[in-house]
Write a protein that holds these residues in place. Structure first.
Motif, PDB file in Angstrom:
ATOM      1  N   GLN A  68      -2.646 -23.020   5.578  1.00 44.57           N
ATOM      2  CA  GLN A  68      -2.835 -22.213   6.645  1.00 44.57           C
ATOM      3  C   GLN A  68      -1.474 -22.386   7.722  1.00 44.57           C
ATOM      4  OE1 GLN A  68      -6.378 -23.790   8.031  1.00 44.57           O
ATOM      5  NE2 GLN A  68      -7.804 -22.227   6.973  1.00 44.57           N
ATOM      6  N   LYS A  69      -0.922 -23.706   7.929  1.00 44.18           N
ATOM      7  CA  LYS A  69       0.173 -23.671   8.926  1.00 44.18           C
ATOM      8  C   LYS A  69       1.284 -22.860   8.181  1.00 44.18           C
ATOM      9  CE  LYS A  69      -0.794 -28.277  10.675  1.00 44.18           C
ATOM     10  NZ  LYS A  69      -0.575 -29.639  10.808  1.00 44.18           N
ATOM     11  N   ARG A 126       0.781 -19.304   9.410  1.00 48.78           N
ATOM     12  CA  ARG A 126       1.153 -19.261  10.779  1.00 48.78           C
ATOM     13  C   ARG A 126       2.669 -19.145  10.953  1.00 48.78           C
ATOM     14  NH1 ARG A 126      -2.925 -22.442  12.811  1.00 48.78           N
ATOM     15  NH2 ARG A 126      -1.582 -24.301  12.203  1.00 48.78           N
TER      16      ARG A 126
END
Length: 52
Positions: free
Chosen positions: A21-22, A25
């Motif tokens: 997820q990072k 992002r």
């Protein structure tokens, strides 16, 4: 900082990040930064560089 500098630094952070997820992002941030700093390619523009 130019697009290449943004891309190089952020790419390292993405490769080192273990959380998917990072990573996503960070990729979106890179994409937005590069999109904001686009330089248009103008047709019929020719630059002659002096050889030194």
């Amino acid at each position: 900082m130019g697009n290449l500098g943004i891309l190089k630094n952020a790419l390292l952070y993405i490769l080192l990040e273990t959380n998917a997820q990072k990573q996503d992002r960070l990729f979106q941030q890179i994409y937005e930064n590069i999109s904001k700093n686009l330089i248009p390619i103008r047709p019929n523009q020719h630059y002659h560089w002096a050889k030194g």
